[in-house]
Design a protein around this motif. Structure first.
Motif, PDB file in Angstrom:
ATOM      1  N   THR A  99      36.743 -63.564 -15.856  1.00 17.13           N
ATOM      2  CA  THR A  99      37.900 -63.657 -16.755  1.00 17.13           C
ATOM      3  C   THR A  99      37.561 -64.604 -17.912  1.00 17.13           C
ATOM      4  O   THR A  99      36.940 -65.650 -17.706  1.00 17.13           O
ATOM      5  N   ALA A 124      44.007 -66.083 -25.887  1.00 19.88           N
ATOM      6  CA  ALA A 124      44.065 -64.863 -25.084  1.00 19.88           C
ATOM      7  C   ALA A 124      43.361 -65.087 -23.751  1.00 19.88           C
ATOM      8  O   ALA A 124      42.322 -65.751 -23.684  1.00 19.88           O
ATOM      9  N   ASN A 126      41.650 -62.721 -21.105  1.00 15.41           N
ATOM     10  CA  ASN A 126      41.161 -61.346 -21.018  1.00 15.41           C
ATOM     11  C   ASN A 126      40.612 -61.082 -19.616  1.00 15.41           C
ATOM     12  O   ASN A 126      39.670 -61.747 -19.176  1.00 15.41           O
ATOM     13  N   LYS A 128      39.094 -58.240 -16.979  1.00 14.98           N
ATOM     14  CA  LYS A 128      38.512 -56.915 -16.766  1.00 14.98           C
ATOM     15  C   LYS A 128      39.039 -56.373 -15.445  1.00 14.98           C
ATOM     16  O   LYS A 128      38.804 -56.960 -14.388  1.00 14.98           O
ATOM     17  N   THR A 136      40.604 -53.596 -20.159  1.00 13.64           N
ATOM     18  CA  THR A 136      40.797 -55.038 -20.270  1.00 13.64           C
ATOM     19  C   THR A 136      42.283 -55.323 -20.430  1.00 13.64           C
ATOM     20  O   THR A 136      42.946 -54.738 -21.291  1.00 13.64           O
ATOM     21  N   ARG A 137      42.780 -56.195 -19.595  1.00 13.72           N
ATOM     22  CA  ARG A 137      44.173 -56.647 -19.708  1.00 13.72           C
ATOM     23  C   ARG A 137      44.179 -57.967 -20.478  1.00 13.72           C
ATOM     24  O   ARG A 137      43.489 -58.927 -20.099  1.00 13.72           O
ATOM     25  N   THR A 138      44.935 -58.025 -21.532  1.00 12.34           N
ATOM     26  CA  THR A 138      45.029 -59.240 -22.333  1.00 12.34           C
ATOM     27  C   THR A 138      46.400 -59.871 -22.161  1.00 12.34           C
ATOM     28  O   THR A 138      47.428 -59.209 -22.349  1.00 12.34           O
ATOM     29  N   GLY A 140      48.343 -62.433 -24.007  1.00 15.47           N
ATOM     30  CA  GLY A 140      48.169 -63.015 -25.326  1.00 15.47           C
ATOM     31  C   GLY A 140      49.281 -63.973 -25.721  1.00 15.47           C
ATOM     32  O   GLY A 140      50.457 -63.614 -25.710  1.00 15.47           O
ATOM     33  N   GLY A 144      46.152 -60.823 -29.678  1.00 16.03           N
ATOM     34  CA  GLY A 144      46.109 -59.441 -29.248  1.00 16.03           C
ATOM     35  C   GLY A 144      46.821 -58.537 -30.234  1.00 16.03           C
ATOM     36  O   GLY A 144      47.259 -58.953 -31.305  1.00 16.03           O
ATOM     37  N   ASP A 185      47.250 -53.634 -21.905  1.00 18.44           N
ATOM     38  CA  ASP A 185      46.017 -53.055 -21.386  1.00 18.44           C
ATOM     39  C   ASP A 185      45.368 -52.191 -22.457  1.00 18.44           C
ATOM     40  O   ASP A 185      46.045 -51.385 -23.113  1.00 18.44           O
ATOM     41  N   ASP A 195      46.969 -48.077 -26.151  1.00 10.80           N
ATOM     42  CA  ASP A 195      47.150 -49.254 -25.300  1.00 10.80           C
ATOM     43  C   ASP A 195      48.453 -49.119 -24.519  1.00 10.80           C
ATOM     44  O   ASP A 195      49.386 -48.433 -24.942  1.00 10.80           O
TER      45      ASP A 195
END
Length: 213
Positions: A99, A124, A126, A128, A136-138, A140, A144, A185, A195
């Motif tokens: 991460t 952010a 991030n 995986k 990738t989930r952010t 933010g 983002g 995402d 997204d």
């Protein structure tokens, strides 16, 4: 005559080179390696949490530093970082290695902050997700894609020469929406797709960074 002309050209070139080197030097700074403690005590239910121990730069593939352009990056390496979300039907908790928590190069050099200074920055987290689409989930904080106007900045303070504190609760010092982040995402592999924007959530975060001596 020719020698004088060549000398003037050479002098102008050297002056230009010196100015370029000076300008580049002003736009960069020596990196600073860091150890990072994620404060799990700010909220026991939600937010960004550790796996129970500090993240030491150079151990367990962890890397943490202020880069040469002034931004902060933590990669948790083989260690996990936990994201604990408020109730949502689409996800419950993420606990992933690799991460990355990062700010961005915007002309502010965090390693050059004066003691006692405070700045507000986008940040952010991030994650995986490990699926075939390499999603990738952010999480933010004013970072983002999408509408960021209802998310909060992270306050960064520098209480002493070897310590920096990053926290999503600025007590209003960085505007409204303290502790609020947008979760989104993005697929990075395969057929492009839009997204997935899950909206904004209460996601407290507090990091204590110490200079690695």
């Amino acid at each position: 005559m020719m020698k004088n002309k060549l000398f003037k050209i050479f002098t102008a070139l050297m002056l230009g080179l010196s100015l370029t080197i000076f300008t580049l030097a002003q736009r960069s700074a020596p990196p600073v390696n860091l150890n990072v403690t994620i404060d799990d005590g700010i909220n026991l239910q939600y937010g960004i949490h550790s796996d129970g121990n500090p993240y030491i730069n150079g151990q367990n593939s962890v890397s943490a530093q202020f880069g040469q352009y002034g931004y902060f990056t933590l990669n948790s390496g083989s260690r996990v970082i936990n994201a604990l979300y408020p109730p949502n039907p689409n996800f419950t908790q993420d606990s992933k290695p690799g991460t990355v928590i990062t700010t961005f190069a915007d002309g502010t050099f965090l390693q050059k902050m004066t003691v006692g200074a405070i700045v507000c920055k986008s940040l952010a987290v991030n994650i995986k997700l490990g699926d075939a689409a390499q999603t990738t989930r952010t999480i933010g904080y004013r970072a983002g894609r999408g509408d960021l106007s209802t998310t909060g900045y992270v306050k960064i303070s520098h209480p002493d020469i070897n310590t920096w504190i990053m926290e999503s609760n600025s007590s209003g010092g960085c505007g409204s929406f303290d502790n609020t982040a947008r979760i989104r995402d993005a697929k990075t592999k395969g057929k492009p797709s839009p997204d997935i924007d899950y909206g904004t959530y209460f996601m407290p975060l507090r990091l204590v960074l110490t200079r690695q001596l």
